[in-house]
Design an enzyme around this catalytic site. Structure first.
Site, PDB file in Angstrom:
ATOM      1  N   ARG A  10     -18.946 -11.888   5.161  1.00 11.19           N
ATOM      2  CA  ARG A  10     -19.241 -12.303   3.593  1.00 11.19           C
ATOM      3  C   ARG A  10     -20.052 -11.168   3.197  1.00 11.19           C
ATOM      4  O   ARG A  10     -20.502 -10.203   4.029  1.00 11.19           O
ATOM      5  CB  ARG A  10     -19.851 -13.497   3.374  1.00 11.19           C
ATOM      6  CG  ARG A  10     -21.239 -13.651   4.356  1.00 11.19           C
ATOM      7  CD  ARG A  10     -21.783 -15.085   4.434  1.00 11.19           C
ATOM      8  NE  ARG A  10     -22.104 -15.414   2.657  1.00 11.19           N
ATOM      9  CZ  ARG A  10     -23.178 -15.183   1.951  1.00 11.19           C
ATOM     10  NH1 ARG A  10     -23.932 -14.458   2.529  1.00 11.19           N
ATOM     11  NH2 ARG A  10     -23.101 -15.692   0.770  1.00 11.19           N
ATOM     12  N   LEU A  11     -20.145 -10.989   1.900  1.00  9.54           N
ATOM     13  CA  LEU A  11     -21.228 -10.272   1.141  1.00  9.54           C
ATOM     14  C   LEU A  11     -21.746 -11.151   0.068  1.00  9.54           C
ATOM     15  O   LEU A  11     -20.972 -11.576  -0.765  1.00  9.54           O
ATOM     16  CB  LEU A  11     -20.423  -9.124   0.563  1.00  9.54           C
ATOM     17  CG  LEU A  11     -21.078  -7.688   0.002  1.00  9.54           C
ATOM     18  CD1 LEU A  11     -21.909  -7.166   0.860  1.00  9.54           C
ATOM     19  CD2 LEU A  11     -20.087  -6.613  -0.499  1.00  9.54           C
ATOM     20  N   ASP A  12     -23.139 -10.847  -0.094  1.00  7.74           N
ATOM     21  CA  ASP A  12     -23.720 -11.785  -1.077  1.00  7.74           C
ATOM     22  C   ASP A  12     -23.390 -11.631  -2.494  1.00  7.74           C
ATOM     23  O   ASP A  12     -22.875 -10.376  -2.893  1.00  7.74           O
ATOM     24  CB  ASP A  12     -25.266 -11.513  -0.964  1.00  7.74           C
ATOM     25  CG  ASP A  12     -26.033 -11.998   0.484  1.00  7.74           C
ATOM     26  OD1 ASP A  12     -25.405 -12.754   0.884  1.00  7.74           O
ATOM     27  OD2 ASP A  12     -27.020 -11.284   0.902  1.00  7.74           O
ATOM     28  N   TYR A  13     -23.556 -12.463  -3.345  1.00  6.92           N
ATOM     29  CA  TYR A  13     -23.317 -12.456  -4.688  1.00  6.92           C
ATOM     30  C   TYR A  13     -23.891 -11.194  -5.425  1.00  6.92           C
ATOM     31  O   TYR A  13     -23.195 -10.803  -6.282  1.00  6.92           O
ATOM     32  CB  TYR A  13     -23.885 -13.873  -5.382  1.00  6.92           C
ATOM     33  CG  TYR A  13     -23.444 -13.958  -6.943  1.00  6.92           C
ATOM     34  CD1 TYR A  13     -22.145 -14.224  -7.369  1.00  6.92           C
ATOM     35  CD2 TYR A  13     -24.540 -13.985  -7.566  1.00  6.92           C
ATOM     36  CE1 TYR A  13     -21.998 -14.429  -8.737  1.00  6.92           C
ATOM     37  CE2 TYR A  13     -24.485 -14.176  -8.967  1.00  6.92           C
ATOM     38  CZ  TYR A  13     -23.175 -14.558  -9.289  1.00  6.92           C
ATOM     39  OH  TYR A  13     -23.023 -14.639 -11.000  1.00  6.92           O
TER      40      TYR A  13
END
Length: 205
Positions: free
Chosen positions: A45-48
């Site tokens: 994942r990659l943060d918002y």
């Protein structure tokens, strides 16, 4: 053989395909605003509020190879921090930083000039009285908001965070919202070099 999608995730886009508010209306931008490839899902994942490389695939073995903490795949970030970062702070980041969930693994880190990247929308808030600097940081673990917590712990809060590389794959040549596909050989870990794929794309209109 497996198909891997390399996507340059823009700022303030969720690393998932759906996001619904309590009234059922879509609340935030998601991957579905940019990608229309059935059956794929993020490998990690990659943060918002972070930007850059996000890998997606439909192949479980490939997803595990990329996302598993045990396999320690290196991830490289370009990080804009508040203040002129010191040699002492760089040494701390390289050796490991004590966080609430334990000391981080040793990392590779160096100062870099401001990279030639796209302007962020909205832009980072500029304060004339506060200098800024950029570092390149490579880590081999993926704790929640780890890079931001690491730079804050050594006294230099993150202002902008761009993931540039995961393993052998980088976002070179990809504008925000664009993607390309590569073919990865499975199952041999020694043969995971990407080959150019035929598919490229831009943000869905």
């Amino acid at each position: 053989m497996a198909e891997l999608v390399l996507f340059n995730k823009p700022f303030q886009v969720l690393s998932q395909f759906t996001d619904r508010s309590e009234d059922g209306e879509k609340a935030r931008a998601t991957l579905s605003d940019y990608l229309d490839i059935p059956g794929i899902y993020p490998a990690g994942r990659l943060d918002y509020d972070s930007e850059g490389l996000l890998l997606l695939t439909s192949e479980g073995a490939l997803q595990h190879r990329i996302a598993s903490p045990a396999l320690k795949m290196a991830k490289t970030y370009w990080v804009q921090v508040e203040g002129e970062i010191t040699d002492h702070a760089l040494t701390q980041l390289a050796q490991g930083v004590p966080l609430k969930d334990g000391v981080t693994r040793p990392a590779k880190v160096k100062r870099i000039p401001e990279p030639a990247v796209w302007p962020r929308v909205p832009p980072v808030r500029f304060r004339e009285s506060v200098p800024e600097s950029w570092i390149e940081l490579t880590i081999t673990e993926g704790r929640n908001r780890q890079v931001r917590r690491m730079t804050a712990a050594v006294g230099f809060p993150t202002l902008r965070l761009i993931r540039y590389r995961i393993g052998d794959w980088s976002l070179e040549g990809l504008a925000p919202g664009d993607f390309r596909t590569v073919t990865v050989n499975l199952p041999s870990p020694a043969r995971n070099r990407p080959r150019p794929g035929a598919r490229t794309g831009r943000k869905r209109s």
